[in-house]
Design a protein around this motif. Sequence first.
Motif, mmCIF file in Angstrom:
data_model
loop_
_atom_site.group_PDB
_atom_site.id
_atom_site.type_symbol
_atom_site.label_atom_id
_atom_site.label_comp_id
_atom_site.label_asym_id
_atom_site.label_seq_id
_atom_site.Cartn_x
_atom_site.Cartn_y
_atom_site.Cartn_z
ATOM 1 N N LEU A 123 0.798 -1.228 0.000
ATOM 2 C CA LEU A 123 0.000 0.000 0.000
ATOM 3 C C LEU A 123 0.828 1.274 0.000
ATOM 4 C CD1 LEU A 123 -2.667 -1.052 2.686
ATOM 5 C CD2 LEU A 123 -2.894 -1.126 0.195
ATOM 6 N N GLY A 124 2.141 1.176 0.092
ATOM 7 C CA GLY A 124 2.989 2.361 0.149
ATOM 8 C C GLY A 124 3.007 3.158 -1.144
ATOM 9 N N ASN A 130 -0.188 1.338 -5.812
ATOM 10 C CA ASN A 130 0.064 2.638 -6.439
ATOM 11 C C ASN A 130 0.759 2.489 -7.786
ATOM 12 O OD1 ASN A 130 -0.944 4.942 -4.990
ATOM 13 N ND2 ASN A 130 0.423 4.394 -3.306
ATOM 14 N N GLU A 131 1.693 1.573 -7.886
ATOM 15 C CA GLU A 131 2.384 1.352 -9.161
ATOM 16 C C GLU A 131 1.408 0.872 -10.230
ATOM 17 O OE1 GLU A 131 5.430 1.957 -10.053
ATOM 18 O OE2 GLU A 131 6.194 2.616 -8.113
ATOM 19 N N TRP A 145 -3.286 8.172 0.968
ATOM 20 C CA TRP A 145 -4.217 7.663 1.978
ATOM 21 C C TRP A 145 -4.292 6.138 2.026
ATOM 22 C CZ3 TRP A 145 -7.983 4.642 -0.108
ATOM 23 C CH2 TRP A 145 -8.322 4.854 -1.453
ATOM 24 N N LEU A 146 -3.602 5.478 1.093
ATOM 25 C CA LEU A 146 -3.619 4.017 1.116
ATOM 26 C C LEU A 146 -2.852 3.456 2.309
ATOM 27 C CD1 LEU A 146 -3.104 3.049 -2.644
ATOM 28 C CD2 LEU A 146 -5.209 2.959 -1.306
ATOM 29 N N LEU A 147 -1.866 4.206 2.797
ATOM 30 C CA LEU A 147 -1.048 3.732 3.906
ATOM 31 C C LEU A 147 -1.058 4.773 5.017
ATOM 32 C CD1 LEU A 147 0.836 1.475 4.921
ATOM 33 C CD2 LEU A 147 2.745 2.678 3.850
ATOM 34 N N ALA A 152 -5.868 1.605 5.718
ATOM 35 C CA ALA A 152 -4.809 0.600 5.780
ATOM 36 C C ALA A 152 -4.979 -0.298 7.003
ATOM 37 C CB ALA A 152 -3.442 1.290 5.819
ATOM 38 N N VAL A 153 -5.359 0.301 8.138
ATOM 39 C CA VAL A 153 -5.581 -0.480 9.350
ATOM 40 C C VAL A 153 -6.706 -1.484 9.136
ATOM 41 C CG1 VAL A 153 -6.338 -0.367 11.750
ATOM 42 C CG2 VAL A 153 -4.684 1.298 10.886
#
Length: 285
Positions: A123-124, A130-131, A145-147, A152-153
Amino acid sequence: MSARRTLLIAPPLAVVMLLGVLPLALVVIWSFWTWDPATYWIKPELSFAGYGAILDAGRWTVILSTIAKSFAAAIICTFLAYPLAYAIHIMSGPRMQMLLLALMTIPFFTSYLIRSFAWRLVLGRTGAVNETLQALHITSAPLDWLLFSNFAVMVGFIASYLPFAVFPLLLSMRRVPPELMAAARDLGAGFWRAFFTILAPLTYPGLFAGFLFVFVMVAGSSTEVQMLGGAGASIVSVMINDVMRVANYPLAFAISVVMLMTIFGMVLIGNAVFKLSGLFGEDAE
């Protein structure tokens, strides 16, 4: 109860009382004791200071946030677990069932820390999600906001505890005679009508048991929050750990009692509404 049955029940009952009930009873008692700064321990003097301190420094907001996160994760896991459990039970043979169950348990061969860290790589900003989004030109920049967010939690919770919602449902489904669904279909009921009038009501105990398992696991978790929630994220288990570090034991015990009473209340409600005891009774007829 016969003497022979009493002798058979006594050893496991003693283990449950010694390892389960007694520690919880001590936590409840100690939550009303007074902390002694001279000995850095508690002494048997009645005090409600621990419970009063819950209202200080926003601790009650952490408790409410923990309950909300646990409830949301349990609802999502239960929603995802039902079709998954149904597919494993109805739409696959014995070998495929064993394979699917094994695949669900394999991630538990590694630590929670490793699994949570893996989601950071996924998720980074330079992670797989994201890639992929940028390669497909869906986004022009990484999504922050993904991480280190509640999203993410929640992903970490669902990935970690979904099997705990699936297994009780499978147990409930296996207790429902397949002839009941077949008879309903023969009498003209469609799939969804037979599902909602026969299968769903008979699997309510497993449904709520799975919900409760996930709720309890999330409420006692800390790894996902610390690894995926960022520096400002907190949960009851993290708060208790922080309180224990400063030796405020009555407060830590009081927070634990509040969560214990919350879960115990849910068990009572679940047993009254969904008949959790049905999981251990006779097969559905």
